[in-house]
Enzyme design. Structure first.
Site, mmCIF file in Angstrom:
data_model
loop_
_atom_site.group_PDB
_atom_site.id
_atom_site.type_symbol
_atom_site.label_atom_id
_atom_site.label_comp_id
_atom_site.label_asym_id
_atom_site.label_seq_id
_atom_site.Cartn_x
_atom_site.Cartn_y
_atom_site.Cartn_z
ATOM 1 N N ASN D 23 7.152 -50.869 -4.133
ATOM 2 C CA ASN D 23 6.344 -51.181 -5.276
ATOM 3 C C ASN D 23 5.495 -50.011 -5.507
ATOM 4 O O ASN D 23 4.946 -49.514 -4.726
ATOM 5 C CB ASN D 23 5.474 -52.538 -4.888
ATOM 6 C CG ASN D 23 4.905 -52.866 -6.004
ATOM 7 O OD1 ASN D 23 3.788 -52.273 -6.723
ATOM 8 N ND2 ASN D 23 4.922 -54.068 -6.412
ATOM 9 N N THR D 46 8.864 -54.836 -9.009
ATOM 10 C CA THR D 46 7.319 -54.798 -9.827
ATOM 11 C C THR D 46 6.916 -56.513 -9.418
ATOM 12 O O THR D 46 7.575 -57.736 -9.793
ATOM 13 C CB THR D 46 7.578 -54.746 -11.274
ATOM 14 O OG1 THR D 46 6.475 -54.875 -11.910
ATOM 15 C CG2 THR D 46 8.743 -55.516 -12.079
ATOM 16 N N GLU D 47 5.539 -56.634 -9.574
ATOM 17 C CA GLU D 47 5.124 -58.054 -8.899
ATOM 18 C C GLU D 47 5.019 -59.114 -9.929
ATOM 19 O O GLU D 47 4.889 -60.289 -9.607
ATOM 20 C CB GLU D 47 3.833 -57.606 -8.328
ATOM 21 C CG GLU D 47 2.703 -57.395 -9.320
ATOM 22 C CD GLU D 47 2.232 -55.907 -9.086
ATOM 23 O OE1 GLU D 47 3.474 -55.109 -9.031
ATOM 24 O OE2 GLU D 47 1.034 -55.462 -9.158
ATOM 25 N N ASN D 48 5.252 -58.790 -11.099
ATOM 26 C CA ASN D 48 5.408 -59.862 -12.117
ATOM 27 C C ASN D 48 6.671 -60.442 -12.251
ATOM 28 O O ASN D 48 6.960 -61.380 -12.976
ATOM 29 C CB ASN D 48 5.187 -59.302 -13.685
ATOM 30 C CG ASN D 48 5.557 -57.844 -14.030
ATOM 31 O OD1 ASN D 48 6.027 -57.140 -13.204
ATOM 32 N ND2 ASN D 48 6.281 -58.022 -15.090
ATOM 33 N N SER D 88 7.715 -63.719 -5.838
ATOM 34 C CA SER D 88 7.563 -62.380 -6.087
ATOM 35 C C SER D 88 6.287 -61.950 -5.236
ATOM 36 O O SER D 88 6.501 -61.105 -4.271
ATOM 37 C CB SER D 88 6.978 -61.864 -7.338
ATOM 38 O OG SER D 88 6.987 -60.522 -7.332
#
Lengths: 219, 217, 219, 217
Positions: D23, D46-48, D88
């Site tokens: 990330n 990607t944390e979304n 996530s």
């Protein structure tokens, strides 16, 4: 009970009462249920607590709801953005309360509400100002902070496609908080780009099963 | 005359609201599915990870990857969805099922249920999803005979068998009477082949007279 | 690290050591990774703790592993089945330890391990023998019992299709514990019916992202 | 000579193992993607809610439903997958990412990081996924200039800014030196345009001489 298909966004959001906690999906504008938020502005409910990852962009959608003074408190992870001038102004003027929650705890606290978990120990935020005043515990050599569920009276979710029973699929990273919020609210209201017949969604690819969906409107 | 299993199942089916999400426990409760009227819109959940489960397949069409919680072959309906075990039990524990129907060894007047273990020393204990169902659904219905083979009542003051859940049963359908368990006590909704007084005489729990209901709610 | 594609089940399971905790997917035979369990029998690791919803069916797969005396302890929700004679015999003879866990707590405890949650308060089992000796707490008027994560050294999972990067899809109710166990073990070993090229799975329908998968073998 | 942002990003990229799940935090760390060698097999998270995120789209091809954590348009790669926010962050918190790269206001010798809030009274606090990334990834790399605009060091004995995470940073890449933060203290891996002695002189934390490494690991 299986979902109700609404003709208009206005009909879909009539359930929101003054003082309600409203979960609003989206990460920035991706997945933001703009039509439902616009209908909520029109509907007039006030004194709301809004739970959403961000605190509005530009002057539309959630930002417009904030600008009308309808929101008493924001619960979010990332209010400050390049175009969050509405929230910024209210916050600096002391006209809105803010509960800042690390994004993973925000998601997990709503998941806990939906999953019937009473509380959970999270490693996120330990030793930081966002864990101040919260119970901590060492488990297996690591320190955790106790986090409580976040429940909504209503969730407003933007999805891609629904069948008439209420099963949902999302599109790309617009999925984000929608599936979690759908589980965490007493009433889940969904706007979709497309409404299809029951049986048209692949059962292996349904992301939000219809059990979590109360109202659907195609916009 | 006391009710057959199928007559009990028909009574339960009558009381399940249209469009409800329902889990039918292993054994006798699965019979309820046969008595849901066409077009009821009831969606069946199976805790191994499916909503909108359909009936048993035609002969020779069983799919080993498609079973119910009793590991019997079932089918897919339009509107079905699949999910993993943690999501399935989150759904149950989170209070999203409208109704679950369970079998039981004993139910107490206070709504405790015992249905997973006889406590016999040589019995192999097995609980499966029973504890999650007992505490998770909004309404918990039990289907059982009111008396054990030796004649002892299964609706009791306190369960003697190991508990499955505490204070969670809302209604008990038996072959001779249906009971609502509420804050005021045990209400007799209707009797079948026994009078209220005969029933009160054979049970060790205080009973309240309820209004007979044959029309559902 | 991205997944390794193994030529044989034997190669895939060589990571299991004596004394390991092995999570084995499946609900009865649906989703049971039979080829991996057979390879584990061949491989010879012993003194195992096995976590699986059931305790073996008939004389093959998990039942055969039990019959060889390789399992010290079973952690499961439903050992007693019409065809669980191997486990039944071992249990009655006092030759195997049993930790009985309500099915939802079993799934959630593995989910917690995979999700970095230190412990969680569950309403399931409260007031029953399966919560005896565990910490309880009243939260918001309801009583909960504290449950700890279940971690595996190795997970053996049966899936339907994998791409060469390790993304997985399952088939119907054979999905069950696989996706949860894949997150909860240090090393996740997967058998699939079909191996496809990267890019052939629909990104919206991937159930287990490749990050959770270490080894894949097509059988 | 001190390193440019792109030179720092190249150094970080060099140290990311083949096939790692990574990330890259908002801002400067996103530059690392440009320096990963072709065929590195590195998978970006990607944390979304996406794995195997691709680069920015061609002009005019942005999809509003496909963004990174900085809300910039990105693309899909073969092997991509999507998941919701709870999944996530479970992935992050559960220790499944091999590496995350973060920007920082300050890093302490003990590995504490401050990167979400200056603590200024009129600042609007915003944390996003920073705290989850800081404590979740197996290796946490920080990319920052070593000195603030006023010349004060950002590698410090104790952070004065509000913390993001405690004892979680493994390595710090700066324009003038790279440091490993380990149990023995702060090890200088390599310097750029400054000698070890000059560096030791300008920092208030004890330093250890490390082996210069230009070849990755």
């Amino acid at each position: 009970m299986t979902a109700t298909i609404c003709d208009t966004a206005a009909e879909a959001v009539d359930v929101v009462q003054d003082g309600a906690t409203v979960l609003i999906g989206g990460f920035g504008m991706a997945g933001m249920p703009v039509a439902l938020v616009d209908a909520l502005i029109e509907q007039g409910a006030s004194d709301l607590t809004v739970v959403s990852n961000n605190a509005g962009n530009g002057d539309t959608g959630l930002a417009a709801l904030l600008a009308k003074g309808r929101v008493r408190k924001m619960v979010c992870s990332f209010p400050r953005q390049s175009d969050s001038w509405v929230f910024d102004g209210l916050y600096r003027a002391g006209r809105i309360e803010l509960e800042l929650v690390p994004q993973g705890n925000l998601a997990e606290r709503m998941r806990a509400a939906g999953a019937g978990i009473g509380a959970f120990f999270s490693p996120t935020g330990v030793g930081t100002p966002l864990a101040e005043g919260k119970e901590t515990r060492e488990i297996d050599g690591r320190t955790y902070v106790l986090e409580l569920p976040i429940r909504g009276d209503v969730a407003l979710v933007g999805a891609h496609r629904a069948d008439r029973q209420g099963n949902l699929v999302y599109r790309k990273t617009a999925r984000n908080f929608g599936p979690v919020m759908a589980t965490a609210a007493r009433t889940t209201v969904v706007q979709v780009a497309e409404l299809v017949e029951v049986g048209e969604l692949d059962p292996e690819a349904v992301v939000t099963p219809s059990i979590y969906v109360d109202r659907v409107v195609a916009v | 005359m006391s009710l057959s299993k199928h007559e009990m199942a028909a009574l339960v089916a009558r009381d399940i609201p249209r469009g409800a999400y329902v889990n039918l426990g292993i054994g006798q409760p699965t019979l309820v599915a046969d008595h849901l009227p066409a077009g009821s819109g009831v969606v069946l959940h199976t805790e191994n990870g499916m909503l909108d489960m359909g009936p048993a397949p035609a002969d020779g069409e069983a799919d080993p990857d498609l079973t119910n919680a009793g590991k019997q072959p079932v089918t897919e309906l339009p509107g079905s969805s699949y999910f993993h075990s943690a999501d399935s039990f989150a759904m149950m524990r989170g209070g999203h099922l409208d109704v679950c129907v369970l079998g039981a060894f004993q139910v107490s007047a206070g709504g405790d249920i015992a249905n997973w273990h006889t406590g016999a020393p040589d019995a192999i204990p097995a609980v499966g999803g029973a504890m999650d169902l007992a505490i998770g659904a909004r309404s918990v219905f039990v289907m059982m005979t009111l008396f054990a083979k030796d004649g002892t009542p299964k609706l009791v003051g306190e369960c003697s068998y190991p508990l499955t859940g505490v204070g969670c049963v809302d209604r008990v359908y038996t072959d001779v009477a249906t009971f609502d368990l509420g804050p005021d006590g045990v209400v007799v909704r209707e009797t079948h082949g026994l009078s209220y007084d005969e029933l009160a005489d054979r049970l060790d729990v205080p009973l309240l007279r309820g209004v007979a209901s044959g029309t559902g709610r």
